[in-house]
Design a protein around this motif. Structure first.
Motif, PDB file in Angstrom:
ATOM      1  N   ASP A  30       0.794  -1.232   0.000  1.00 23.05           N
ATOM      2  CA  ASP A  30       0.000   0.000   0.000  1.00 23.05           C
ATOM      3  C   ASP A  30       0.825   1.280   0.000  1.00 23.05           C
ATOM      4  OD1 ASP A  30      -2.363  -1.450   0.149  1.00 23.05           O
ATOM      5  OD2 ASP A  30      -2.253  -1.569   2.346  1.00 23.05           O
ATOM      6  N   TYR A  31       2.044   1.232   0.551  1.00 18.96           N
ATOM      7  CA  TYR A  31       2.752   2.473   0.856  1.00 18.96           C
ATOM      8  C   TYR A  31       4.000   2.731   0.018  1.00 18.96           C
ATOM      9  CZ  TYR A  31      -0.205   2.395   5.005  1.00 18.96           C
ATOM     10  OH  TYR A  31      -1.273   2.357   5.860  1.00 18.96           O
ATOM     11  N   ALA A  32       4.413   1.776  -0.825  1.00 20.21           N
ATOM     12  CA  ALA A  32       5.632   1.976  -1.618  1.00 20.21           C
ATOM     13  C   ALA A  32       5.351   1.720  -3.088  1.00 20.21           C
ATOM     14  CB  ALA A  32       6.747   1.054  -1.121  1.00 20.21           C
ATOM     15  N   THR A  33       6.125   2.411  -3.939  1.00 12.00           N
ATOM     16  CA  THR A  33       6.023   2.198  -5.392  1.00 12.00           C
ATOM     17  C   THR A  33       7.436   2.112  -5.962  1.00 12.00           C
ATOM     18  OG1 THR A  33       6.016   4.577  -5.802  1.00 12.00           O
ATOM     19  CG2 THR A  33       3.863   3.517  -5.623  1.00 12.00           C
ATOM     20  N   VAL A  34       7.551   1.528  -7.153  1.00 12.11           N
ATOM     21  CA  VAL A  34       8.841   1.476  -7.851  1.00 12.11           C
ATOM     22  C   VAL A  34       8.849   2.625  -8.857  1.00 12.11           C
ATOM     23  CG1 VAL A  34      10.339   0.115  -9.367  1.00 12.11           C
ATOM     24  CG2 VAL A  34       8.949  -1.034  -7.636  1.00 12.11           C
ATOM     25  N   SER A  35       9.807   3.557  -8.694  1.00 14.45           N
ATOM     26  CA  SER A  35       9.804   4.703  -9.614  1.00 14.45           C
ATOM     27  C   SER A  35      11.105   4.865 -10.374  1.00 14.45           C
ATOM     28  CB  SER A  35       9.486   5.988  -8.846  1.00 14.45           C
ATOM     29  OG  SER A  35      10.470   6.166  -7.862  1.00 14.45           O
ATOM     30  N   ALA A  36      12.155   4.112  -9.992  1.00 12.39           N
ATOM     31  CA  ALA A  36      13.397   4.096 -10.762  1.00 12.39           C
ATOM     32  C   ALA A  36      14.000   2.702 -10.645  1.00 12.39           C
ATOM     33  CB  ALA A  36      14.378   5.139 -10.241  1.00 12.39           C
ATOM     34  N   VAL A  37      14.709   2.277 -11.677  1.00 22.36           N
ATOM     35  CA  VAL A  37      15.384   0.973 -11.643  1.00 22.36           C
ATOM     36  C   VAL A  37      16.811   1.171 -12.148  1.00 22.36           C
ATOM     37  CG1 VAL A  37      13.369  -0.532 -11.772  1.00 22.36           C
ATOM     38  CG2 VAL A  37      14.343   0.368 -13.882  1.00 22.36           C
ATOM     39  N   VAL A  38      17.787   0.612 -11.398  1.00 21.96           N
ATOM     40  CA  VAL A  38      19.200   0.862 -11.688  1.00 21.96           C
ATOM     41  C   VAL A  38      19.899  -0.468 -11.959  1.00 21.96           C
ATOM     42  CG1 VAL A  38      21.310   1.964 -10.867  1.00 21.96           C
ATOM     43  CG2 VAL A  38      19.080   2.797 -10.056  1.00 21.96           C
ATOM     44  N   SER A  39      20.636  -0.510 -13.066  1.00 17.99           N
ATOM     45  CA  SER A  39      21.287  -1.754 -13.465  1.00 17.99           C
ATOM     46  C   SER A  39      22.586  -1.463 -14.201  1.00 17.99           C
ATOM     47  CB  SER A  39      20.343  -2.538 -14.399  1.00 17.99           C
ATOM     48  OG  SER A  39      20.999  -3.661 -14.941  1.00 17.99           O
ATOM     49  N   GLY A  40      23.513  -2.431 -14.195  1.00 11.61           N
ATOM     50  CA  GLY A  40      24.722  -2.308 -15.004  1.00 11.61           C
ATOM     51  C   GLY A  40      24.409  -2.538 -16.478  1.00 11.61           C
ATOM     52  N   ALA A  46      16.031  -0.519 -19.078  1.00 16.98           N
ATOM     53  CA  ALA A  46      14.976   0.043 -19.940  1.00 16.98           C
ATOM     54  C   ALA A  46      13.778  -0.909 -19.997  1.00 16.98           C
ATOM     55  CB  ALA A  46      15.543   0.290 -21.339  1.00 16.98           C
ATOM     56  N   ARG A  47      14.083  -2.209 -20.126  1.00 19.45           N
ATOM     57  CA  ARG A  47      13.020  -3.217 -20.233  1.00 19.45           C
ATOM     58  C   ARG A  47      12.197  -3.287 -18.931  1.00 19.45           C
ATOM     59  NH1 ARG A  47      16.339  -7.288 -21.282  1.00 19.45           N
ATOM     60  NH2 ARG A  47      15.997  -8.370 -19.327  1.00 19.45           N
ATOM     61  N   VAL A  48      12.897  -3.379 -17.798  1.00 18.86           N
ATOM     62  CA  VAL A  48      12.207  -3.488 -16.504  1.00 18.86           C
ATOM     63  C   VAL A  48      11.491  -2.162 -16.187  1.00 18.86           C
ATOM     64  CG1 VAL A  48      12.515  -3.899 -14.008  1.00 18.86           C
ATOM     65  CG2 VAL A  48      13.839  -5.227 -15.664  1.00 18.86           C
ATOM     66  N   GLY A  49      12.150  -1.055 -16.507  1.00 23.61           N
ATOM     67  CA  GLY A  49      11.550   0.263 -16.279  1.00 23.61           C
ATOM     68  C   GLY A  49      10.255   0.427 -17.040  1.00 23.61           C
ATOM     69  N   ASP A  50      10.264  -0.069 -18.262  1.00 22.60           N
ATOM     70  CA  ASP A  50       9.087   0.004 -19.124  1.00 22.60           C
ATOM     71  C   ASP A  50       7.892  -0.725 -18.514  1.00 22.60           C
ATOM     72  OD1 ASP A  50       8.641   1.290 -21.499  1.00 22.60           O
ATOM     73  OD2 ASP A  50       8.449  -0.614 -22.602  1.00 22.60           O
ATOM     74  N   VAL A  51       8.148  -1.923 -18.005  1.00 23.57           N
ATOM     75  CA  VAL A  51       7.076  -2.745 -17.427  1.00 23.57           C
ATOM     76  C   VAL A  51       6.473  -2.065 -16.200  1.00 23.57           C
ATOM     77  CG1 VAL A  51       6.558  -4.955 -16.291  1.00 23.57           C
ATOM     78  CG2 VAL A  51       8.109  -4.901 -18.269  1.00 23.57           C
ATOM     79  N   HIS A  52       7.326  -1.403 -15.403  1.00 27.74           N
ATOM     80  CA  HIS A  52       6.859  -0.866 -14.117  1.00 27.74           C
ATOM     81  C   HIS A  52       6.672   0.652 -14.120  1.00 27.74           C
ATOM     82  CE1 HIS A  52       7.322  -4.831 -12.374  1.00 27.74           C
ATOM     83  NE2 HIS A  52       8.469  -4.911 -13.010  1.00 27.74           N
ATOM     84  N   GLY A  53       6.806   1.269 -15.277  1.00 29.82           N
ATOM     85  CA  GLY A  53       6.646   2.722 -15.347  1.00 29.82           C
ATOM     86  C   GLY A  53       7.695   3.442 -14.514  1.00 29.82           C
ATOM     87  N   ALA A  54       8.946   2.921 -14.533  1.00 26.51           N
ATOM     88  CA  ALA A  54      10.013   3.477 -13.695  1.00 26.51           C
ATOM     89  C   ALA A  54      11.130   4.036 -14.574  1.00 26.51           C
ATOM     90  CB  ALA A  54      10.563   2.393 -12.772  1.00 26.51           C
TER      91      ALA A  54
END
Ligand code: NDP
Length: 347
Positions: A30-40, A46-54
């Motif tokens: 209820d209280y957290a969202t994924v808004s950025a994703v960091v990877s090497g 880009a792929r994971v960010g796309d799925v989660h709107g991050a």
């Protein structure tokens, strides 16, 4: 209390656990969202960010503060020896931190991580999901209320056949530098931390035996630098008031996880104690009788991220804080020293 708003998280390290367990758990809460994703791997981000709107970021972009306005807090899910670097970046950015267990690879680095967050005035939680597991929370209240009398001993195991998995011998979990050790650091920390939580007490000294066979690496032959990727570890821990702990962990053999706490007036036995997903069996035996519950619990990882976000939103210090994470890394240092020297080692 039901606070206003949510905490947006930057997920740092898109490995197996972050993608398969943590991100779905964050999104289910209820209280957290994924808004950025960091990877090497920019393409993976880009792929994971796309799925989660991050917002997708590389480690370099994250370190340079690109996209910093997109998130309130940072979830660190990289190999243990890199947690400090990412947590320091977050603290410097004034972001709150939830960091995977074990907090770091050495006590010095774990202390530096906790200090960086404290100096920056940001919340730091060590991601001990057992402390947000409703079954473990209920048992902790039961033990502290004297449900089994005075605790006399705690025994537990977490074994997981890492080599039998798809990654084979070439993985960071078998690299003592990156992991800070082997089975002890990866899975042994569960019976250790959960017992500390259940008893509300920390070990004062340990005896230990640790071994490895090829391809796990060498034995601990340097008492000055005894950390190595242990395949099997067995720990005897002395708690205050004479309570005895006995823990074992393995990277090979049969997978199992259980915990037993014995007291002057009864005992508690947990099966499936540490696997993610909350499907546990609990047996409580006291003078009054015996009860057993099977298939109990809920997804403690959903609660873990909600608890962290709730703490941030209400400015409440989380229970598994940086010092809690540091204590387990310090105990593990003593365990490796005790295994190398064959002597009882104070923590
Ligand atoms: P993985 O190997 O699956 O993922 C680690 C990720 O870290 C990689 O995919 C990579 O992501 C990134 N990374 C950055 N630098 C390195 C490096 N030098 N070598 C390898 N990977 C690197 O590990 P897990 O997801 O299983 O574990 C990550 C963390 O989570 C550990 O601290 C572990 O102890 C903890 N964990 C906690 C669990 C729990 O129940 N709480 C369960 C499992 C793990 P990218 O490609 O995106 O850069």
């Amino acid at each position: 209390t039901d606070p206003e708003g949510t905490v947006s998280l930057s997920v740092v390290g898109l490995g197996n656990y972050a993608r398969s367990v943590s991100i779905p758990a964050i999104e289910a809460g209820d209280y957290a969202t994924v808004s950025a994703v960091v990877s090497g791997d920019a393409e993976k981000a880009a792929r994971v960010g796309d799925v989660h709107g991050a917002v997708p970021l590389t480690y370099e972009q994250f370190a340079e503060g690109e996209g910093v306005d997109a998130y309130d807090a940072v979830y660190v899910a990289t190999p243990n020896r890199i947690h400090l670097d990412h947590a320091r970046t977050a603290a410097d950015q004034g972001k709150h931190v939830i960091c995977e267990k074990p907090l770091e690879a050495t006590p010095e680095r774990a202390a530096a991580l906790a200090d960086a967050c404290e100096a920056a005035g940001v919340t730091l939680m060590t991601a001990y999901r057992m402390q947000t597991d409703p079954v473990i929370r209920a048992l902790t209240s039961f033990v502290s209320a004297g449900g089994i009398g005075e605790p006399t001993k705690a025994m537990g195991e977490f074994s997981f056949p890492v080599l039998a998995g798809s990654k084979g011998p070439d993985q960071w979990r078998l690299d003592a530098e990156l992991a800070g050790g082997g089975a002890l650091m990866d899975v042994g920390v569960y019976p250790l931390n959960t017992t500390r939580y259940l008893l509300g007490a920390d070990p004062v000294a340990v005896d230990a035996m640790a071994r490895a066979s090829e391809p796990f690496g060498s034995q601990p032959d340097d008492p000055e630098s005894p950390r190595f990727a242990d395949e099997h570890v067995h720990v005897l821990a002395e708690f205050p008031a004479g309570t005895v702990g006995e823990f074992t962990a393995s990277f090979s053999g049969d997978a199992d996880s259980w915990l037993e706490v014995v007291g002057s007036d009864g005992r508690i036995r947990l099966e499936n104690a540490f696997v993610p997903g909350g499907d546990r069996t609990v047996r409580v035996s006291t003078d009054v009788g015996e009860v057993e519950f099977s298939g109990v619990g809920m997804d403690e990882t959903v609660e873990e991220f909600d608890y962290f976000a709730h703490c941030v939103l209400t400015d409440t210090p989380p229970e598994p804080d940086g010092r809690d994470g540091l204590t387990d890394v310090a105990v593990s240092e003593a365990v490796y020293e005790a295994a190398a020297t064959g002597e009882r080692t104070p923590v």
